[in-house]
Design a protein around this motif. Structure first.
Motif, PDB file in Angstrom:
ATOM      1  N   ILE A  98       0.780  -1.042   0.087  1.00 14.52           N
ATOM      2  CA  ILE A  98       0.232   0.049   0.097  1.00 14.52           C
ATOM      3  C   ILE A  98       0.867   1.354  -0.114  1.00 14.52           C
ATOM      4  N   PRO A  99       1.863   1.273   1.046  1.00 12.78           N
ATOM      5  CA  PRO A  99       2.746   2.761   0.845  1.00 12.78           C
ATOM      6  C   PRO A  99       3.299   2.694  -0.523  1.00 12.78           C
ATOM      7  N   LEU A 100       4.007   1.412  -0.985  1.00 11.06           N
ATOM      8  CA  LEU A 100       4.739   1.695  -2.396  1.00 11.06           C
ATOM      9  C   LEU A 100       3.582   2.199  -3.513  1.00 11.06           C
ATOM     10  N   TYR A 101       2.476   1.644  -3.250  1.00  8.52           N
ATOM     11  CA  TYR A 101       1.424   1.923  -4.426  1.00  8.52           C
ATOM     12  C   TYR A 101       1.202   3.246  -4.368  1.00  8.52           C
ATOM     13  N   GLY A 102       0.882   3.678  -2.969  1.00  7.00           N
ATOM     14  CA  GLY A 102       0.513   5.099  -2.808  1.00  7.00           C
ATOM     15  C   GLY A 102       1.652   6.050  -3.333  1.00  7.00           C
ATOM     16  N   THR A 103       2.883   5.712  -3.051  1.00  9.40           N
ATOM     17  CA  THR A 103       3.927   6.681  -3.258  1.00  9.40           C
ATOM     18  C   THR A 103       4.032   6.784  -4.921  1.00  9.40           C
ATOM     19  N   LEU A 104       3.753   5.702  -5.536  1.00 13.11           N
ATOM     20  CA  LEU A 104       3.913   5.467  -6.890  1.00 13.11           C
ATOM     21  C   LEU A 104       2.925   6.329  -7.565  1.00 13.11           C
ATOM     22  N   ASP A 105       1.643   6.176  -6.883  1.00 16.41           N
ATOM     23  CA  ASP A 105       0.545   7.029  -7.470  1.00 16.41           C
ATOM     24  C   ASP A 105       0.730   8.418  -7.273  1.00 16.41           C
ATOM     25  N   PHE A 106       1.029   8.741  -6.383  1.00 17.51           N
ATOM     26  CA  PHE A 106       1.190  10.298  -5.750  1.00 17.51           C
ATOM     27  C   PHE A 106       2.391  10.878  -6.852  1.00 17.51           C
ATOM     28  N   SER A 107       3.442  10.031  -7.030  1.00 19.24           N
ATOM     29  CA  SER A 107       4.450  10.723  -7.731  1.00 19.24           C
ATOM     30  C   SER A 107       3.948  10.793  -9.373  1.00 19.24           C
ATOM     31  N   LEU A 108       2.984  10.228  -9.609  1.00 17.99           N
ATOM     32  CA  LEU A 108       2.444  10.369 -11.224  1.00 17.99           C
ATOM     33  C   LEU A 108       1.490  11.287 -11.362  1.00 17.99           C
ATOM     34  N   ARG A 109       1.207  12.034 -10.363  1.00 17.08           N
ATOM     35  CA  ARG A 109      -0.210  12.757 -10.293  1.00 17.08           C
ATOM     36  C   ARG A 109       0.288  14.555 -10.330  1.00 17.08           C
ATOM     37  N   MET A 110       1.517  14.617 -10.737  1.00 16.58           N
ATOM     38  CA  MET A 110       1.782  16.075 -10.493  1.00 16.58           C
ATOM     39  C   MET A 110       1.137  16.997 -11.377  1.00 16.58           C
ATOM     40  N   LYS A 111       0.799  16.668 -12.699  1.00 17.99           N
ATOM     41  CA  LYS A 111      -0.207  17.336 -13.474  1.00 17.99           C
ATOM     42  C   LYS A 111      -1.454  17.052 -12.970  1.00 17.99           C
ATOM     43  N   LYS A 112      -2.378  18.128 -12.781  1.00 18.00           N
ATOM     44  CA  LYS A 112      -3.658  17.844 -12.239  1.00 18.00           C
ATOM     45  C   LYS A 112      -4.492  16.983 -13.379  1.00 18.00           C
ATOM     46  N   GLY A 113      -5.300  16.071 -12.747  1.00 17.52           N
ATOM     47  CA  GLY A 113      -6.004  15.343 -13.664  1.00 17.52           C
ATOM     48  C   GLY A 113      -5.487  14.537 -14.688  1.00 17.52           C
ATOM     49  N   GLU A 114      -4.359  14.064 -14.653  1.00 18.24           N
ATOM     50  CA  GLU A 114      -3.745  13.135 -15.565  1.00 18.24           C
ATOM     51  C   GLU A 114      -2.516  12.388 -15.056  1.00 18.24           C
ATOM     52  N   ILE A 115      -2.269  11.366 -15.306  1.00 19.27           N
ATOM     53  CA  ILE A 115      -1.060  10.688 -14.977  1.00 19.27           C
ATOM     54  C   ILE A 115       0.200  10.995 -15.902  1.00 19.27           C
ATOM     55  N   SER A 116       1.257  11.586 -15.140  1.00 16.55           N
ATOM     56  CA  SER A 116       2.665  12.148 -16.090  1.00 16.55           C
ATOM     57  C   SER A 116       3.753  11.840 -15.246  1.00 16.55           C
ATOM     58  N   LEU A 117       4.883  11.723 -16.029  1.00 18.84           N
ATOM     59  CA  LEU A 117       6.182  11.654 -15.330  1.00 18.84           C
ATOM     60  C   LEU A 117       6.705  13.080 -15.060  1.00 18.84           C
ATOM     61  N   LEU A 118       5.951  13.916 -15.008  1.00 18.00           N
ATOM     62  CA  LEU A 118       6.298  15.466 -14.807  1.00 18.00           C
ATOM     63  C   LEU A 118       7.362  15.333 -13.549  1.00 18.00           C
TER      64      LEU A 118
END
Lengths: 265, 348, 310
Positions: free
Chosen positions: A23-43
């Protein structure tokens, strides 16, 4: 009457553990991909990876890691070799010394370094070169329990005395014995000790933070203080590094399980 | 109905069959050995009696009580393991008394019984020691006492001596037999050592590849092995391929030489083999016995006996003679006569 | 054939130098020199200075800092966190190790748990704190999921009763710290206790069952007493790893939880005690606690393992 296929009690704990891991790993990954609002990105990743401060601290930590690990191997392999060959009686003493870093908390240790070398007569924290010497010494001390154990375990599996006597009978000198006979026979032990030590250095926060050197640990802490998404990306990158180090150890030392804990907290 | 009955026992692990069609009746007080090479199913059978394995089919009764599916801790059978399996955290006395403690006996009763058992195994002064302070032989005696202390219905021994030195092994073997006879307890003994089985047992079950090969007294097993496997596994034996000569007369041919044995039948394609124990062969010629001549191939000293290998037209015969000082040993390569009684050989 | 005996060897009187070289310690000089400079010197210097005043005279007064309410609080919070996480992580890790070694779990699960324990025991410090913030922080992943569980109450208004932050949860607190530490504590327990569980012989369980013991009685009378020294040792390791931890707490709470390590860090940075010598006493106090723990462990170990071969 048949045994149940799986026992539920064990499966329960196993699943709980898996959830705790993921859960923490997934949470981190999920969070790290959400920098651009409303989309998944590697920003977040691209920001981190293009930050010159990240690159320089990463480079610094890697160089420090390589230097520390090399010196550590050069100190501990001959020491353990000597202990096995000439002074087996002293092994318990050395063993106790090498686990001292477990007893002395890192923060206390750094405190000691600071108060001892940060003033006359040493004044070593006054310029970057001598401070880096302290960094390297500190890294070697902090990773000593892992390095020593790995080499000790490796040395136990080879017959040091016979190998030495065989080499001596062919006229090899001490340095030649170490370089040509002992090191090659210990390469897996040295490799796993090195990788663990290397991971320790890369993840270390306290030394760099308090000796004011631009290592990766202090950089991460600083990013964590004033950014939101980048820290998550950094965490994932740091996990990946640990993962690779340990993966390599497992790959090279299949069969003998000498895994240990790495990073300072 | 006998005391311990195993009826149509069949056990498979996945697709591999460990024990099949196993039937055995054991009388109260009897000492039975399961003898066979490793992997023959003898230990599996023992573990089914103890309850550590459950038969795929068939059932087990003790004293007419079906315990096929009873959990091991409800069976009241004592077991001795190859690795002793003493609890390292308990003293010798605590180990021996553990079964009684579990059964809820009071302290003084346990203490008395432990004393008795310590006396039985001649370790009176060892009650307060821990297992690691004992030798292997002593540990195994404690394990035996522990398995007997709670007065089980049946005693099971799983290769109890195979972790011990040769000398201790013989000592303890006699000890086990003495204790078994003193207590009159029904005993199943698993071993791969024929000497142990022959010297200890009332009856022996020889097993191979999950099947019973033969059940019988030690003398039946040794003197009249029912199958080739038993003949080879128990003791030494010469098994020589022979040609049929006159089945009705019991005559066969070893190469060109004729040997008399019991009457036999020729079954399709089944090769005939002559079986004779090495100790039945004697050097020299003897009228009225079977005589063969060949060449000495090798001579091996085995201590009290000497084994001479004789090549009879390409067939190697071993013969054992006592190692007497005055004996004139033949020389390798020289011509050699052997003889053996007609009733000491048979066709397998 | 006649043989002449070799002349008897008369041992020559050895010089001091020869004797010293016989002790064979020369090969250890680099090691001890390194240890002296980088380990012994800094730590003994702390110890020494903790007994000195500004003028370098011997004094015990620095240890009066232990009466400072902030210091007492920091030590007690640190001890509390360490005890809680080593017990929680220890118990959890023990059951997971049990599931891996003795439990009848699917093989892929076992391999996976073992590998991941090796990995997670090494996740820690700053990145771990980031992960927990990303997961259980105010905008974290799990928080968001729990927040979004909403339903209309009898009056028709939407209620979302599962928001952890409405229920008194706060990641930047002791609870959060315990949750985060557990992430590396229980895998560490798994790693250290697994060999001991593997060392439990199958025959012991069978022998106890054979003697009439239930599984519970087997664990009470045989398995747990045999495991006790290992469990003790592993718990000590967990305690030490939590007690000395700094980075995770620092990055997670930014110093709002008053651990002794954080207090020491503040003292190094800015002399919050207004007396550097009291800081040394503080640091020595930590070493003393670790020392006492190890001593207590040794005593307990000896009492729980009388039956072990020495």
């Amino acid at each position: 009457m048949k045994k149940p296929r799986f026992d539920l009690w064990s499966v329960f704990w196993a699943i709980l553990a898996l959830l705790y891991f993921f859960i923490p790993l997934y949470g981190t990954l999920d969070f790290s991909l959400r920098m651009k609002k409303g989309e998944i990105s590697l920003l977040a990743y691209s920001i981190v990876l293009s930050d010159p401060k990240f690159l320089s601290s990463f480079q610094y930590s890697i160089i420090m890691g390589i230097i520390s690990v090399t010196l550590s191997v050069l100190i501990f392999v001959p020491t353990v070799y000597w202990l096995y060959l000439k002074l087996p009686k002293a092994r318990p003493v050395v063993e106790i010394i090498t686990i001292l870093p477990f007893v002395i908390p890192v923060i206390v240790y750094v405190y000691g370094i600071n108060t001892t070398f940060g003033r006359p007569p040493f004044r070593m924290t006054f310029n970057t070169f001598t401070t880096d010497i302290l960094m390297v010494g500190g890294y070697i001390i902090l990773s000593m329990p892992y390095m020593y154990r790995a080499i000790d375990v490796g040395m136990r599996t080879i017959d040091v005395r016979t190998l030495t006597e065989a080499a001596q009978s062919m006229g090899a000198s001490w340095t030649k014995i170490l370089i040509d006979v002992i090191f090659p026979n210990l390469r897996i032990a040295i490799l796993s000790g090195s990788l663990i030590s290397f991971a320790t250095v890369i993840g270390e926060l306290i030394l760099g933070d308090f000796l004011l050197r631009p290592a990766l640990g202090p950089y991460m802490a600083e990013v964590g203080r004033d950014k939101a998404f980048e820290p998550a990306a950094l965490a994932i990158i740091s996990y990946a590094l640990t993962w690779i180090s340990l993966g390599l150890i497992q790959y090279f030392s299949r069969g003998n399980s000498t895994q240990r804990q790495l990073t300072g907290r | 109905m006998s005391y311990l009955e195993l009826t149509n026992i069949h056990k498979a692990f996945g697709t591999s069959v460990a024990v099949e069609n196993f039937n055995l009746s054991v009388e109260q007080g009897e000492f039975i050995s399961f003898l066979g090479p490793s992997g023959c199913g003898k230990t599996t059978t023992l573990r089914m009696i103890a309850g550590f394995e459950i038969p795929t089919s068939g059932y087990i009764t003790i004293n007419s009580n079906d315990l096929t599916y009873l959990p091991p801790n409800k069976r009241n059978v004592g077991m001795v393991f190859q690795s002793y399996a003493l609890f390292p955290n308990m003293t010798v006395a605590e180990n021996i008394g553990y079964g009684l403690k579990i059964a809820g006996k009071n302290k003084s009763e346990i203490a008395t019984r432990v004393e008795e058992m310590l006396a039985l195994i001649h370790l009176e002064d060892y009650g307060k020691r821990y297992p690691f302070q004992l030798s292997g032989g002593q540990q195994q005696r404690v394990a035996l006492a522990r398995a007997l202390a709670f007065q089980p219905q049946v005693l099971l021994l799983d290769e109890p001596l195979s972790a011990l030195d040769a000398k201790i092994r013989v000592e303890l073997r006699m000890e086990i037999r003495r204790i078994q006879q003193t207590l009159g307890i029904t005993t199943i003994y698993v071993t791969h050592d024929q000497e142990e089985a022959l010297s200890l047992s009332d009856r022996i079950v020889v097993m191979s590849q999950g099947k019973m090969e033969q059940v019988g007294t030690p003398s039946e097993i040794y003197n009249f092995p029912a199958t080739e496997f038993v003949a080879k596994f128990v003791g030494q034996i010469n098994l020589i391929p022979v040609d049929a000569h006159e089945p009705e007369e019991g005559l066969v041919k070893v190469g060109s030489q004729v040997v008399r044995t019991a009457k036999y039948e020729i079954l399709d394609n089944k090769p005939l083999r002559l079986a004779v124990r090495p100790e039945e062969l004697n050097p020299g010629h003897l009228d009225g016995a079977n005589n063969l001549s060949g060449k000495v191939d090798s001579i091996t000293y085995l201590g009290s006996i000497v084994r001479i290998r004789v090549d009879v037209e390409g067939h190697p015969f071993s013969l054992d003679v006592f190692n007497e000082r005055k004996l004139n040993m033949p020389v390798v390569g020289e011509q050699f006569q052997v003889n053996f009684p007609v009733d000491a050989c048979w066709i397998l | 054939m006649d043989q002449t005996l070799p002349p008897p060897v008369v041992p020559a009187k050895k010089s001091i130098w020869e004797r010293l070289s016989e002790t064979n310690w020369i090969g250890l000089v680099p090691f001890f020199a390194f240890i002296f400079f980088f380990l012994l010197l800094p730590s003994s210097n702390l110890l020494l200075k903790s007994f000195q005043d500004f003028n370098g005279n011997f004094t015990l007064s620095n240890y009066a800092v232990m009466q400072n309410p902030y210091v007492i609080k920091a030590y007690s919070v640190s001890l509390r966190v360490s005890v809680i996480t080593s017990v929680v992580g220890g118990v959890f890790g023990f059951f997971v190790a049990y599931a891996i070694v003795l439990g009848n779990t699917p093989k892929w699960m076992r391999n996976f748990l073992m590998t991941f324990s090796g990995l997670a025991a090494n996740f820690g410090g700053v990145p771990l704190a980031f992960s927990y913030i990303a997961t259980l922080g105010r905008t974290g992943f799990v928080t968001a999921i729990l927040k979004s569980i909403c339903y209309p109450d009898p009056t028709g208004a939407q209620v979302c009763p599962f928001n952890p932050y409405d229920n008194g949860f706060n990641l930047y607190s002791m609870t959060g710290l315990v949750l985060a530490y557990t992430y590396f504590q229980f895998p560490l327990m798994v790693l250290t206790i697994t060999p001991a569980l593997e060392g439990l012989k199958k025959e012991w369980r069978e022998a106890s069952a054979n003697l009439g013991a239930s599984p519970w009685q087997y664990w009470r009378d045989v398995a747990l007493p045999i495991l006790a020294p290992s469990i003790l040792g592993a718990t000590l390791l967990l305690f030490g790893s939590a007690f000395g931890a700094y980075a995770t707490a620092y990055a997670l709470t930014g110093g709002s939880i008053y651990l002794i390590t954080i207090l020491i860090a503040q003292q190094i940075r800015g002399d919050v005690l207004n007396n550097p010598y009291e800081g040394y006493a503080l640091a020595v106090g930590m070493i003393v606690i670790m020392g006492i723990t190890i001593l207590a462990y040794n005593v307990l170990q000896r009492r729980t393992s009388r039956w072990l071969k020495s």
